[in-house]
Design a protein around this motif. Structure first.
Motif, PDB file in Angstrom:
ATOM      1  N   MET A   1       0.832  -1.199   0.000  1.00 55.48           N
ATOM      2  CA  MET A   1       0.000   0.000   0.000  1.00 55.48           C
ATOM      3  C   MET A   1       0.871   1.256   0.000  1.00 55.48           C
ATOM      4  N   PHE A   2       1.906   1.250   0.824  1.00 55.91           N
ATOM      5  CA  PHE A   2       2.799   2.401   0.894  1.00 55.91           C
ATOM      6  C   PHE A   2       3.507   2.627  -0.436  1.00 55.91           C
ATOM      7  N   VAL A   3       3.964   1.514  -1.060  1.00 54.10           N
ATOM      8  CA  VAL A   3       4.648   1.620  -2.356  1.00 54.10           C
ATOM      9  C   VAL A   3       3.703   2.196  -3.400  1.00 54.10           C
ATOM     10  N   ALA A   4       2.440   1.753  -3.400  1.00 53.56           N
ATOM     11  CA  ALA A   4       1.469   2.251  -4.368  1.00 53.56           C
ATOM     12  C   ALA A   4       1.257   3.753  -4.195  1.00 53.56           C
ATOM     13  N   VAL A   5       1.170   4.206  -2.956  1.00 51.46           N
ATOM     14  CA  VAL A   5       0.978   5.633  -2.699  1.00 51.46           C
ATOM     15  C   VAL A   5       2.181   6.434  -3.184  1.00 51.46           C
ATOM     16  N   VAL A   6       3.389   5.938  -2.891  1.00 55.25           N
ATOM     17  CA  VAL A   6       4.602   6.648  -3.314  1.00 55.25           C
ATOM     18  C   VAL A   6       4.699   6.723  -4.831  1.00 55.25           C
ATOM     19  N   VAL A   7       4.484   5.585  -5.493  1.00 54.44           N
ATOM     20  CA  VAL A   7       4.576   5.569  -6.961  1.00 54.44           C
ATOM     21  C   VAL A   7       3.525   6.476  -7.571  1.00 54.44           C
ATOM     22  N   SER A   8       2.307   6.425  -7.074  1.00 50.57           N
ATOM     23  CA  SER A   8       1.238   7.275  -7.600  1.00 50.57           C
ATOM     24  C   SER A   8       1.567   8.752  -7.413  1.00 50.57           C
ATOM     25  N   THR A   9       2.105   9.086  -6.246  1.00 55.94           N
ATOM     26  CA  THR A   9       2.462  10.486  -5.977  1.00 55.94           C
ATOM     27  C   THR A   9       3.575  10.961  -6.908  1.00 55.94           C
ATOM     28  N   VAL A  10       4.581  10.139  -7.123  1.00 53.07           N
ATOM     29  CA  VAL A  10       5.682  10.497  -8.017  1.00 53.07           C
ATOM     30  C   VAL A  10       5.189  10.669  -9.443  1.00 53.07           C
ATOM     31  N   MET A  11       4.352   9.735  -9.904  1.00 52.21           N
ATOM     32  CA  MET A  11       3.826   9.827 -11.272  1.00 52.21           C
ATOM     33  C   MET A  11       2.991  11.086 -11.454  1.00 52.21           C
ATOM     34  N   LEU A  12       2.134  11.390 -10.488  1.00 52.88           N
ATOM     35  CA  LEU A  12       1.319  12.592 -10.571  1.00 52.88           C
ATOM     36  C   LEU A  12       2.182  13.843 -10.603  1.00 52.88           C
ATOM     37  N   ALA A  13       3.228  13.856  -9.789  1.00 49.33           N
ATOM     38  CA  ALA A  13       4.131  15.016  -9.778  1.00 49.33           C
ATOM     39  C   ALA A  13       4.854  15.160 -11.110  1.00 49.33           C
ATOM     40  N   LEU A  14       5.337  14.055 -11.684  1.00 47.31           N
ATOM     41  CA  LEU A  14       6.027  14.107 -12.979  1.00 47.31           C
ATOM     42  C   LEU A  14       5.105  14.620 -14.076  1.00 47.31           C
ATOM     43  N   PHE A  15       3.884  14.103 -14.131  1.00 49.12           N
ATOM     44  CA  PHE A  15       2.940  14.536 -15.155  1.00 49.12           C
ATOM     45  C   PHE A  15       2.600  16.015 -14.993  1.00 49.12           C
ATOM     46  N   THR A  16       2.429  16.462 -13.754  1.00 51.77           N
ATOM     47  CA  THR A  16       2.098  17.876 -13.521  1.00 51.77           C
ATOM     48  C   THR A  16       3.243  18.787 -13.944  1.00 51.77           C
ATOM     49  N   ILE A  17       4.471  18.406 -13.549  1.00 48.42           N
ATOM     50  CA  ILE A  17       5.639  19.216 -13.923  1.00 48.42           C
ATOM     51  C   ILE A  17       5.827  19.228 -15.433  1.00 48.42           C
ATOM     52  N   ASN A  18       5.666  18.069 -16.088  1.00 54.58           N
ATOM     53  CA  ASN A  18       5.819  17.994 -17.540  1.00 54.58           C
ATOM     54  C   ASN A  18       4.806  18.877 -18.251  1.00 54.58           C
ATOM     55  N   THR A  19       3.553  18.833 -17.792  1.00 56.08           N
ATOM     56  CA  THR A  19       2.510  19.646 -18.420  1.00 56.08           C
ATOM     57  C   THR A  19       2.803  21.132 -18.249  1.00 56.08           C
ATOM     58  N   ARG A  20       3.247  21.515 -17.058  1.00 54.85           N
ATOM     59  CA  ARG A  20       3.527  22.926 -16.802  1.00 54.85           C
ATOM     60  C   ARG A  20       4.709  23.420 -17.649  1.00 54.85           C
ATOM     61  N   LEU A  21       5.774  22.626 -17.701  1.00 53.05           N
ATOM     62  CA  LEU A  21       6.934  23.028 -18.500  1.00 53.05           C
ATOM     63  C   LEU A  21       6.593  23.105 -19.979  1.00 53.05           C
ATOM     64  N   LYS A  22       5.824  22.121 -20.467  1.00 47.96           N
ATOM     65  CA  LYS A  22       5.443  22.124 -21.884  1.00 47.96           C
ATOM     66  C   LYS A  22       4.599  23.346 -22.214  1.00 47.96           C
ATOM     67  N   THR A  23       3.652  23.655 -21.338  1.00 48.03           N
ATOM     68  CA  THR A  23       2.785  24.821 -21.583  1.00 48.03           C
ATOM     69  C   THR A  23       3.588  26.110 -21.602  1.00 48.03           C
ATOM     70  N   ASP A  24       4.493  26.266 -20.620  1.00 52.02           N
ATOM     71  CA  ASP A  24       5.301  27.497 -20.580  1.00 52.02           C
ATOM     72  C   ASP A  24       6.209  27.600 -21.805  1.00 52.02           C
ATOM     73  N   LEU A  25       6.791  26.491 -22.230  1.00 49.37           N
ATOM     74  CA  LEU A  25       7.687  26.506 -23.387  1.00 49.37           C
ATOM     75  C   LEU A  25       6.936  26.851 -24.676  1.00 49.37           C
ATOM     76  N   LEU A  26       5.780  26.215 -24.897  1.00 45.49           N
ATOM     77  CA  LEU A  26       5.007  26.484 -26.110  1.00 45.49           C
ATOM     78  C   LEU A  26       4.487  27.921 -26.131  1.00 45.49           C
ATOM     79  N   ASN A  27       4.039  28.403 -24.992  1.00 47.79           N
ATOM     80  CA  ASN A  27       3.567  29.794 -24.932  1.00 47.79           C
ATOM     81  C   ASN A  27       4.700  30.772 -25.241  1.00 47.79           C
TER      82      ASN A  27
END
Length: 403
Positions: A1-27
């Motif tokens: 359960m702990f591993v699932a929470v950690v992996v999910s949190t890391v994946m969500l953070a990576l996707f959020t950072i990627n989306t933000r960087l991509k948006t700022d770069l394209l703009n």
């Protein structure tokens, strides 16, 4: 359960950072191209409008908006960046208002970027799933290996007995991290062994040294009672009564100090509870004076405990009732329940809370505070359930459920 929470949190953070960087770069790309177009258009006109594989520009008046791709027509002026899909392509679109009632539209093709991003997300999700699949058995295996010495130590500790000299634990766990705990247990067991040895020595000495003078006193009393002049002697009667009470108390304390779960021949201890109750009532008749003890029910009942255990428990209950109860005492033994009830003054709520505590005394004529404490000790040893009910001016009722 702990591993699932950690992996999910890391994946969500990576996707959020990627989306933000991509948006700022394209703009930033769209804004830079828009700035050049706005600067060059007044001098170069239509030549300043880009039209390449990745970048398409439009400069139109309100009347010419119908010439724009349909998704662009509803955009207002000065749009910093918005993602639109048309003609099977995805674009990052920005707008800017020009003079002469014209508006600039700039569409940057990000189809390839979006495809690579989707592939990256897919790979990340698959990797996360693989990590979760592998983490569960791998984590269980690592935990099993890590806990093996701890479980072994726990098993050894569970099998330890204070009265048995056993091999030291530290020798068996010297090369494990739990070796420190094993050393601590060894030190504790050494101190416990010393304590048990002192207790055994005291019990053995007390059994002999205390019984001998009492036997001498009781023998002397019996000799004196044969003298007709001393038969009715009050002091002699009190000495006789006190010596018997002291003998019973010593026997009770020595019995509780010993951990004997079987008879001398190895058989499980047992006794007839009805016979013991009858014998104890007869033994206490000299103490009843003007009080009435009614044995209203006495069912035949055999219990898995030595006779002395029931003598201690019932004897203390009856003595308490005779000392603190009213004039009427009722004893019943039915359905393996031994009950002693009296019509005395009863007990307050505070007295009920402390009744079974060692040394607790209350009211006139209080004894040593050991009676109910000894009853509770015996009941706990043989898993007898004990219930105490009492109210002021309504008497007291104590029930022992004999297992």
């Amino acid at each position: 359960m702990f591993v699932a929470v950690v992996v999910s949190t890391v994946m969500l953070a990576l996707f959020t950072i990627n989306t933000r960087l991509k948006t700022d770069l394209l703009n930033a790309i769209v804004a830079n191209e828009m700035s050049e177009l706005v600067e060059d258009y007044p001098t170069q006109g239509a030549d300043a409008i880009p039209h390449s594989a990745n970048l398409i520009g439009y400069v139109v008046t309100p009347a010419q908006r119908n010439q724009l791709p349909e998704p662009l027509r509803g955009l207002g002026p000065n749009v910093k960046g918005v993602t639109l899909t048309y003609n099977n392509h995805t674009y990052r679109v920005g707008t800017h208002a020009l003079g002469d009632n014209k508006q600039v539209y700039l569409a940057y093709d990000i189809t390839a970027i979006e495809s690579r991003e989707s592939l990256f997300k897919l790979i990340a999700i698959v990797a996360a799933i693989l990590v979760l699949i592998l983490a569960v058995p791998l984590g269980a295996w690592i935990a099993r290996i890590s806990l093996k010495p701890i479980n072994a130590l726990a098993e050894h500790v569970a099998n330890l007995h204070p009265g048995e000299r056993t091999a030291r634990l530290a020798e068996q766990f010297e090369h494990y991290e739990v070796g420190v705990i094993a050393h601590a247990f060894d030190r504790f067991m050494s101190r416990l062994d010393e304590f048990v040895e002192r207790e055994r020595s005291f019990t053995a000495d007390a059994s002999h040294e205390l019984r001998t003078p009492l036997a001498v006193i009781q023998g002397a009393v019996e000799v004196l009672q044969q003298d007709p002049k001393l038969v009715e002697s009050g002091p002699l009667t009190r000495i006789d009564r006190a010596s018997h009470q002291m003998a019973e108390l010593i026997e009770a304390l020595l019995f509780l100090a010993r951990d004997e779960q079987a008879e001398a021949d190895g058989a499980a201890p047992s006794c007839r509870a009805d016979q013991v109750v009858s014998e104890v009532v007869d033994a206490y008749r000299p103490l009843m004076a003007r009080k009435t003890v009614e044995v209203s029910a006495l069912d035949p009942c055999e219990i898995g405990a030595p006779r002395i255990a029931l003598v201690i428990a019932f004897g203390n209950l009856l003595r308490n009732a005779l000392r603190h109860g009213g004039d009427e005492i009722r004893v019943t033994l039915a359905d393996r329940r031994l009950t002693v009830a009296d019509n005395g003054d009863g007990m307050t709520t505070e007295e009920l809370q402390h009744a079974f505590e060692r040394g607790y005394r209350s009211g006139p004529g209080a004894g040593l505070g050991l009676g109910l404490y000894l009853v509770k000790r015996v009941a706990d040893r043989y898993d007898w359930r004990i219930r105490l009910a009492s109210r002021p001016e309504e008497g007291t009722r104590i029930e022992l459920q004999l297992a």
